[in-house]
Motif scaffolding. Structure first.
Motif, PDB file in Angstrom:
ATOM      1  N   LEU A 192       0.992  -0.904   0.115  1.00 34.82           N
ATOM      2  CA  LEU A 192      -0.051   0.140   0.056  1.00 34.82           C
ATOM      3  C   LEU A 192       1.192   1.395   0.032  1.00 34.82           C
ATOM      4  O   LEU A 192       0.505   2.021  -0.497  1.00 34.82           O
ATOM      5  N   PHE A 193       2.095   0.814   0.900  1.00 40.31           N
ATOM      6  CA  PHE A 193       2.860   2.651   1.097  1.00 40.31           C
ATOM      7  C   PHE A 193       4.112   2.705  -0.468  1.00 40.31           C
ATOM      8  O   PHE A 193       5.147   3.453  -0.306  1.00 40.31           O
ATOM      9  N   GLY A 194       4.074   1.951  -0.957  1.00 41.68           N
ATOM     10  CA  GLY A 194       5.212   1.846  -2.056  1.00 41.68           C
ATOM     11  C   GLY A 194       6.539   1.061  -1.519  1.00 41.68           C
ATOM     12  O   GLY A 194       7.642   1.310  -2.050  1.00 41.68           O
ATOM     13  N   THR A 195       6.591   0.210  -0.610  1.00 43.78           N
ATOM     14  CA  THR A 195       7.430  -0.113   0.114  1.00 43.78           C
ATOM     15  C   THR A 195       8.526  -1.415  -0.017  1.00 43.78           C
ATOM     16  O   THR A 195       8.775  -2.261   0.122  1.00 43.78           O
ATOM     17  N   HIS A 196       7.766  -1.931  -1.173  1.00 39.14           N
ATOM     18  CA  HIS A 196       7.436  -3.440  -0.799  1.00 39.14           C
ATOM     19  C   HIS A 196       8.667  -3.630  -1.951  1.00 39.14           C
ATOM     20  O   HIS A 196       8.372  -3.240  -3.236  1.00 39.14           O
ATOM     21  N   ALA A 197       9.741  -4.731  -1.997  1.00 42.04           N
ATOM     22  CA  ALA A 197      10.306  -5.228  -2.949  1.00 42.04           C
ATOM     23  C   ALA A 197      10.944  -6.718  -2.979  1.00 42.04           C
ATOM     24  O   ALA A 197      10.431  -7.157  -1.588  1.00 42.04           O
TER      25      ALA A 197
END
Length: 274
Positions: A261-266
């Motif tokens: 959701l916060f765009g910090t997934h990798a």
């Protein structure tokens, strides 16, 4: 065979109030120990060191256990004796000078808890454990994100945990004192907020210790929690390994939805490309 009736029967058995009752009755034979405010501390600390042992043995055996090393996330990075001793020393220091005094003070002011005669149903226990994991996941995601984005918080409290870009089991609680106290506070408070049965509370505490160790173990075994839970909703050791290599990613301790959701997934492939 009637599959619909079988499914219903399975749910009924999970919700059966009597399924866990024999276990709970046996535990009540040790009522005086279980009622002590020190019991949750003893449970989590002992669980931590016991659950670290299998992964520690894998680290020590190294290439002599080639069948284990095939699951090593970073095969070229293995903890040395000095790093293992350092993490063990930090962990013991925190427990002796922080956890133990807090436990003693808690024992002094908090009266023994009342133990209910009735055990929770298995369904209640499972729902309670999952609810606690989800709540902690949200709390720690925010906490973790702030300690990476605010330089003073990172340097003062969190940097020690990132001394190692290739995590291993004993690095799990290689933390600053503030972080350890915060994690312990949420782990203790959340079951109270969610009004969980004590058996559910203790099951959550032990499972939370295990999955935290697994996140840091450095091995992605076929039986890892992230492989048992489908659809990539759980992070696991590979995702947390990326966080130690790329600290601005994968802040959530267990699940993946907040990072997405916060765009910090990798994904792990992200680190491999860098």
């Amino acid at each position: 065979m009637d599959l619909a009736n079988t499914s219903v029967d399975n749910w009924i058995s999970l919700g059966d109030d009597c399924l866990l009752q024999p276990l709970w009755d046996m535990m009540l034979n040790y009522r005086d120990y279980l009622r002590s405010p020190l019991f949750p501390i003893v449970l989590t600390v002992s669980s931590y060191f016991v659950l670290c042992l299998p992964f520690l043995v894998c680290d020590i055996m190294g290439e002599r256990w080639a069948w284990v090393q095939q699951f090593k996330i970073q095969p070229s990075c293995r903890p040395t004796a000095s790093t293992l001793l350092h993490c063990a020393g930090v962990t013991l220091y925190n427990h002796v000078f922080l956890v133990l005094p807090v436990s003693v003070s808690q024992w002094a002011w908090r009266p023994p808890v009342d133990l209910p005669d009735q055990a929770p149903s298995l369904l209640e226990l499972i729902a309670g454990v999952i609810s606690n994991l989800l709540l902690f996941d949200f709390q720690y995601f925010i906490w973790h994100l702030l300690h990476h984005r605010i330089h003073w918080l990172y340097v003062t409290f969190h940097a020690i945990h990132h001394n190692y870009s290739s995590p291993f089991a004993l690095a799990t609680q290689c933390l600053g004192g503030w972080e350890l106290v915060t994690v312990g506070f949420w782990t203790t408070l959340n079951p109270v907020v969610l009004r969980c049965h004590l058996l559910t509370t203790w099951a959550f505490m032990v499972l939370h210790v295990y999955v935290s160790i697994e996140d840091h173990c450095g091995y992605d075994f076929p039986w890892s929690t992230s492989r048992l839970i489908p659809f990539g909703i759980y992070g696991g050791p590979s995702k947390h390994d990326v966080h130690h290599q790329k600290p601005n990613t994968n802040f959530a301790p267990h699940f993946t939805h907040w990072d997405k959701l916060f765009g910090t997934h990798a994904d792990f492939s992200f680190s491999a490309m860098k």
